[in-house]
Design an enzyme around this catalytic site. Sequence first.
Site, PDB file in Angstrom:
ATOM      1  N   ASP A  96       0.811  -1.225   0.000  1.00 34.75           N
ATOM      2  CA  ASP A  96       0.000   0.000   0.000  1.00 34.75           C
ATOM      3  C   ASP A  96       0.843   1.273   0.000  1.00 34.75           C
ATOM      4  OD1 ASP A  96      -2.592  -1.035  -0.164  1.00 34.75           O
ATOM      5  OD2 ASP A  96      -2.599  -1.544   1.960  1.00 34.75           O
ATOM      6  N   ASP A 157      -5.914  -5.057  -5.182  1.00 35.26           N
ATOM      7  CA  ASP A 157      -5.736  -3.643  -4.807  1.00 35.26           C
ATOM      8  C   ASP A 157      -4.375  -3.098  -5.245  1.00 35.26           C
ATOM      9  OD1 ASP A 157      -7.100  -5.474  -3.141  1.00 35.26           O
ATOM     10  OD2 ASP A 157      -7.408  -3.987  -1.596  1.00 35.26           O
TER      11      ASP A 157
END
Length: 375
Positions: A96, A157
């Site tokens: 992330d 993601d």
Amino acid sequence: MRSEVLHWANEIETKILDKLQQVADRNVHKIPYTATDGSFDDCSGEKIGWWTNGFFAGMMWFLYDRRKSSQALKNALDIEEKLDASFLNYDFLDHDNGFKWLPTAVINYKITGSEASLNRGLLAASNLAGRYNTKGKFIRAWNDRTGQDHRGYAIIDCMMNLPLLYWAVNCTGDPRFQQIAENHADTVINSFIRPDGSVAHIVEFDPVTGRRLRSHKGQGYEHGSAWTRGQGWGIYGFALSYRHTKKQDYLTAACRIADYYLDHIPENGLIPIDFNQPDSCTWEDSSAAAVAASGLLELSGLVQASDRERYEEAAVRLLEVLSKQRCRWETEVDYFLDCCSASYKEAVHEYPIIYGDFYFIEAVLKINQHAIDIW
Ligand code: GLY
């Protein structure tokens, strides 16, 4: 874009920016994730490693760009500096990195040329590249914080984090960043996308041999189902990989996932947590609608005219439904979107989440051609 849509989007943008200025003024020094009774929480301090900590800064950059708000600029810079604590904590660095440093350091560098921000962006990109598994050709998602073995885990993601690597290629000329990003995207095409165009959330590989082992349900309803936000990450992420590389396979992948998404939007335009959740379950995820809307607008700028209209219209419809039915326009309420859900399996559902607001605002700005290029 039709003139009534442009008129509508201009009005909505004004409402957004008027409210966002007040939100910026009263949320100095905060890094929000959600809100209670209309007031933002704060993920500074112990929660500084949380993956969503770049989004409010991104919203502040939007506001600064449109209104030259000095408070918005101060808030964005404050958050970027606070995130430095993550560089000293192994567990706070994972796939992330893109979500955290693209809407903070990288956009700051693009706008101001700040050397400190360039340094932060390159540290984050190098750490992201260091998560690459050379046998499986994937970027490992998480560390093993929870005691689980995540060495072979990759998640959809991560497609949204690849732009950090594409940016790093441009800054350094080092092709490793490009190779890793493209290899990961190729692996996702081969291992995540199903024949019907939907995507798995998590795929597990043997971390030693690189062989695909299995998929996991992740944040969706059940194994094999279509977690809506994950579909949105797929649309947006592949559109971005195409924009950065011009590799046709990525555009095809983005369109396949988008077509699946468009075929499954419910009649009322409100997006569930999972397209395969039982009919009796009414849980929504407004953030999934916002991510998809922004991704579809990105994609619409990359395809031929006939597809462009379909994707644009779907995005506008998602945004209109959100703005009419799920948006809190009262200026004293800190957040914008109601009914976001992080995960089907969580005990709580349908609450404000910062990335819902971020992608909603980004999408509206895109319609007006006022969005800054975070990705
Ligand atoms: N990146 C995690 C999520 O979408 O919840």
